[in-house]
Design a protein around this motif. Structure first.
Motif, PDB file in Angstrom:
ATOM      1  N   THR A  12      31.443  65.559  54.467  1.00 47.33           N
ATOM      2  CA  THR A  12      32.553  64.645  54.230  1.00 47.33           C
ATOM      3  C   THR A  12      33.410  65.203  53.100  1.00 47.33           C
ATOM      4  O   THR A  12      32.897  65.534  52.031  1.00 47.33           O
ATOM      5  CB  THR A  12      32.046  63.245  53.862  1.00 47.33           C
ATOM      6  N   ILE A  13      34.690  65.316  53.330  1.00 42.53           N
ATOM      7  CA  ILE A  13      35.619  65.828  52.324  1.00 42.53           C
ATOM      8  C   ILE A  13      36.164  64.648  51.532  1.00 42.53           C
ATOM      9  O   ILE A  13      36.713  63.695  52.105  1.00 42.53           O
ATOM     10  CB  ILE A  13      36.770  66.615  52.975  1.00 42.53           C
ATOM     11  N   GLU A  14      36.007  64.708  50.229  1.00 42.13           N
ATOM     12  CA  GLU A  14      36.423  63.603  49.369  1.00 42.13           C
ATOM     13  C   GLU A  14      37.809  63.864  48.785  1.00 42.13           C
ATOM     14  O   GLU A  14      38.054  64.907  48.181  1.00 42.13           O
ATOM     15  CB  GLU A  14      35.414  63.418  48.228  1.00 42.13           C
ATOM     16  N   LEU A  15      38.693  62.895  48.962  1.00 42.68           N
ATOM     17  CA  LEU A  15      40.048  62.977  48.456  1.00 42.68           C
ATOM     18  C   LEU A  15      40.255  61.955  47.338  1.00 42.68           C
ATOM     19  O   LEU A  15      39.500  60.982  47.221  1.00 42.68           O
ATOM     20  CB  LEU A  15      41.063  62.707  49.572  1.00 42.68           C
ATOM     21  N   ALA A  16      41.275  62.163  46.531  1.00 44.02           N
ATOM     22  CA  ALA A  16      41.600  61.206  45.475  1.00 44.02           C
ATOM     23  C   ALA A  16      42.359  60.021  46.047  1.00 44.02           C
ATOM     24  O   ALA A  16      43.237  60.188  46.907  1.00 44.02           O
ATOM     25  CB  ALA A  16      42.433  61.887  44.392  1.00 44.02           C
ATOM     26  N   SER A  17      42.027  58.845  45.597  1.00 48.48           N
ATOM     27  CA  SER A  17      42.762  57.646  45.997  1.00 48.48           C
ATOM     28  C   SER A  17      44.039  57.541  45.156  1.00 48.48           C
ATOM     29  O   SER A  17      43.959  57.493  43.930  1.00 48.48           O
ATOM     30  CB  SER A  17      41.896  56.398  45.775  1.00 48.48           C
ATOM     31  N   PRO A  18      45.201  57.512  45.782  1.00 48.40           N
ATOM     32  CA  PRO A  18      46.452  57.493  45.010  1.00 48.40           C
ATOM     33  C   PRO A  18      46.668  56.213  44.207  1.00 48.40           C
ATOM     34  O   PRO A  18      47.368  56.222  43.207  1.00 48.40           O
ATOM     35  CB  PRO A  18      47.531  57.642  46.089  1.00 48.40           C
ATOM     36  N   LEU A  20      41.544  49.757  36.391  1.00 46.44           N
ATOM     37  CA  LEU A  20      40.813  49.133  37.491  1.00 46.44           C
ATOM     38  C   LEU A  20      40.482  50.219  38.512  1.00 46.44           C
ATOM     39  O   LEU A  20      41.129  50.362  39.553  1.00 46.44           O
ATOM     40  CB  LEU A  20      41.629  48.011  38.122  1.00 46.44           C
ATOM     41  N   ASN A  21      39.474  51.014  38.179  1.00 44.72           N
ATOM     42  CA  ASN A  21      39.012  52.075  39.074  1.00 44.72           C
ATOM     43  C   ASN A  21      38.208  51.457  40.209  1.00 44.72           C
ATOM     44  O   ASN A  21      37.616  50.383  40.059  1.00 44.72           O
ATOM     45  CB  ASN A  21      38.142  53.059  38.286  1.00 44.72           C
ATOM     46  N   TRP A  22      38.132  52.163  41.329  1.00 43.65           N
ATOM     47  CA  TRP A  22      37.435  51.617  42.493  1.00 43.65           C
ATOM     48  C   TRP A  22      36.865  52.753  43.327  1.00 43.65           C
ATOM     49  O   TRP A  22      37.591  53.674  43.705  1.00 43.65           O
ATOM     50  CB  TRP A  22      38.392  50.762  43.322  1.00 43.65           C
ATOM     51  N   CYS A  23      35.547  52.698  43.567  1.00 48.18           N
ATOM     52  CA  CYS A  23      34.853  53.719  44.361  1.00 48.18           C
ATOM     53  C   CYS A  23      35.095  55.116  43.800  1.00 48.18           C
ATOM     54  O   CYS A  23      35.299  56.087  44.550  1.00 48.18           O
ATOM     55  CB  CYS A  23      35.274  53.647  45.826  1.00 48.18           C
ATOM     56  N   GLU A  24      35.064  55.204  42.467  1.00 45.20           N
ATOM     57  CA  GLU A  24      35.317  56.453  41.755  1.00 45.20           C
ATOM     58  C   GLU A  24      36.650  57.064  42.145  1.00 45.20           C
ATOM     59  O   GLU A  24      36.841  58.285  42.088  1.00 45.20           O
ATOM     60  CB  GLU A  24      34.150  57.433  41.931  1.00 45.20           C
ATOM     61  N   ASN A  25      37.578  56.183  42.546  1.00 41.81           N
ATOM     62  CA  ASN A  25      38.961  56.572  42.864  1.00 41.81           C
ATOM     63  C   ASN A  25      39.029  57.679  43.913  1.00 41.81           C
ATOM     64  O   ASN A  25      39.862  58.590  43.837  1.00 41.81           O
ATOM     65  CB  ASN A  25      39.705  56.986  41.592  1.00 41.81           C
ATOM     66  N   SER A  26      38.137  57.574  44.891  1.00 38.29           N
ATOM     67  CA  SER A  26      38.111  58.589  45.948  1.00 38.29           C
ATOM     68  C   SER A  26      37.723  57.958  47.275  1.00 38.29           C
ATOM     69  O   SER A  26      37.238  56.824  47.324  1.00 38.29           O
ATOM     70  CB  SER A  26      37.132  59.711  45.588  1.00 38.29           C
ATOM     71  N   PHE A  27      37.941  58.690  48.354  1.00 36.23           N
ATOM     72  CA  PHE A  27      37.522  58.262  49.682  1.00 36.23           C
ATOM     73  C   PHE A  27      37.282  59.505  50.525  1.00 36.23           C
ATOM     74  O   PHE A  27      37.726  60.603  50.179  1.00 36.23           O
ATOM     75  CB  PHE A  27      38.577  57.356  50.340  1.00 36.23           C
ATOM     76  N   GLY A  28      36.563  59.342  51.643  1.00 43.08           N
ATOM     77  CA  GLY A  28      36.152  60.503  52.413  1.00 43.08           C
ATOM     78  C   GLY A  28      36.769  60.572  53.797  1.00 43.08           C
ATOM     79  O   GLY A  28      37.121  59.554  54.394  1.00 43.08           O
TER      80      GLY A  28
END
Length: 474
Positions: free
Chosen positions: A265-271, A191-199
């Motif tokens: 915007t720096i994109e990080l991985a969603s844990p 169940l991936n969401w928003c390419e598993n990232s956030f900014g």
């Protein structure tokens, strides 16, 4: 007499073609050989290794090969193997399915005595901004409306994101600590969401070396604790910001430098992407006055859920595989590769491990082209693992095979253009690669793979030298 002259002319032309074609091929081979010899003589490859395989795209015959049987780190050129396997095995119209449903009963007051559940099958595009129909706001608004239309006014239960199919959020073996906290090193979930990232956005300081403040943090993920240790870099230094975290981390350390003139915007991985989906859907329901009695949750809660009564509200289908492959190769999205790898394993044998996917890809090309596992020794589907080892001959054979298939036009379209050539690139520490197809001005068509490992100097300098070598195909 005219007939005799005509026949003689045709025969002469035929004989000339037989004579000149090998000579033409020989001239091309010599040209590539000279360029490769010069390429290898550069100081930056003194302790490195390079491999080049060039095939005639029409006949499949070898035009040039050097170190073609040596397994090398592939970086993102691995993506063409994953793409070709997925298109050939799953089909270009394959789609992932995500289901929204509720459990329990709705009473006369509109209270659902049950749960709202989103169940995933590995769709990497869910919540992605790359497609109109997959954007997070579009999906959340649709799902909230469907809950409302079902007559649900409150929920005695919770919103659950069911990510059990792939056993939660995982990383392929061999991925390194300095990658996994950043968007390109995000884990893979069913169940991936928003390419598993956030900014996150920064405000650099007027003084180099002092702290660059986060001015817009993850308001969409307040459950995360971002520890910012980023400093301001000098003008022109760009983005040198790295995040350090792992699946299910609640703390994310952000370190490095952010250039004074940078606006990015720096994109990080969603844990925990599944939890983020549940959190966002729960918040969307609350905005419409539909409150839940319990906090949002993920698949770990599903064991205690009664599924004897359930009602489907929506079945969301992903974009077709050809559209997924396009962005997978064009933007080199590692998540898409891992999703396709798992889809191949699950469709083949109901397996969900990354190692299962790698095994079935190896098995697939062994059956199709006789490629041995030692020639295609992969650890993931994206190429991010530095432990991948593939020969340029094996990769070029797969690229050659692709050109004979009905799905080839969409595969070809997915390849980026570099150096005025259609090819997929790959870059990780100490490894660079290119694999693609090219037709030169004389009408000769080539399929080729060039991999370089353990080079010295900058990646940009080596890249230009590789382009110069590949110019021999033009």
């Amino acid at each position: 007499m005219k007939q005799i002259l005509l026949t003689t002319t045709v025969i002469c032309a035929y004989v000339l073609t037989i004579i000149t074609t090998p000579l033409f091929a020989q001239d091309t081979r010599s040209k590539i050989q000279d360029a490769f010899t010069q390429f290898q003589q550069q100081e930056s490859l003194k302790n490195g290794l390079s491999s080049l395989t060039v095939l005639n795209a029409k006949t499949g015959q070898t035009i040039f090969a050097a170190n073609e049987n040596v397994g090398l780190a592939t970086a993102s050129t691995m993506k063409v193997i994953t793409s070709a396997t997925a298109l050939d095995f799953l089909g270009k119209n394959y789609q992932f399915k995500t289901t929204l449903y509720y459990t329990g009963d709705i009473d006369e007051n509109g209270t659902l005595n049950g749960n709202i559940i989103v169940s995933g099958s590995g769709d990497p595009t869910l919540g992605s901004t790359r497609y109109a129909e997959t954007q997070a706001s579009t999906l959340l608004n649709k799902w909230v409306s469907l809950v409302q239309n079902a007559g649900i006014k409150s929920i005695h239960g919770s919103v659950i994101a069911d990510d059990r199919l792939y056993n939660g959020n995982q990383l392929p073996g061999g991925w390194i600590w300095t990658d996994m906290g950043n968007y390109y090193g995000a884990g893979i979930s069913s169940l991936n969401w928003c390419e598993n990232s956030f900014g996150i956005n920064f405000q650099p300081s007027n003084k180099v070396g002092t702290k660059a403040e986060i001015i817009q943090d993850t308001t969409r993920a307040p459950y995360l604790n971002i520890i910012n240790e980023t400093t301001t870099g000098k003008v022109g230094s760009g983005d040198n910001v790295y995040a350090y975290a792992a699946p299910y981390s609640t703390k994310i350390f952000v370190r490095g430098t952010y250039g004074q003139d940078l606006k990015k915007t720096i994109e990080l991985a969603s844990p925990d992407p599944a939890y983020d989906l549940a959190f966002q859907l729960n918040a969307g329901l609350h905005k419409q006055g539909i409150f839940t009695s319990e906090a949002p949750a993920t698949g770990i809660k599903m064991d205690s859920i009664d599924l004897t009564k359930k009602q489907t509200l929506d079945i969301h289908l992903s974009p077709t595989l050809d559209k997924i492959v396009y962005w997978f190769n064009q933007k080199s999205i590692n998540l898409y590769g891992e999703a396709l790898l798992k889809a191949i394993a699950y469709t083949t044998a109901g397996k969900t491990g990354t190692d299962d996917g790698a095994y079935y890809i190896q098995k697939y090309w062994n059956a199709k082209l006789g490629i041995k596992s030692s020639e295609l020794n992969s650890m993931d589907g994206s190429g991010l693992s530095p432990q991948n080892r593939v020969t340029t001959l094996a990769m070029t054979k797969i690229m050659q095979y692709a050109q004979k298939q009905s799905w080839y036009p969409v595969f070809y379209e997915s390849l980026p253009t570099y150096n005025n050539m259609k090819m997929k690139s790959g870059t990780i520490g100490g490894a660079l690669g290119y694999t693609g197809v090219h037709t030169n001005k004389e009408g000769q068509s080539f399929t080729y793979t060039l991999l370089v490992n353990n080079y010295a100097g900058s990646a940009s300098s080596m890249r230009q030298q590789m382009f110069k070598l590949l110019d021999a195909l033009k």
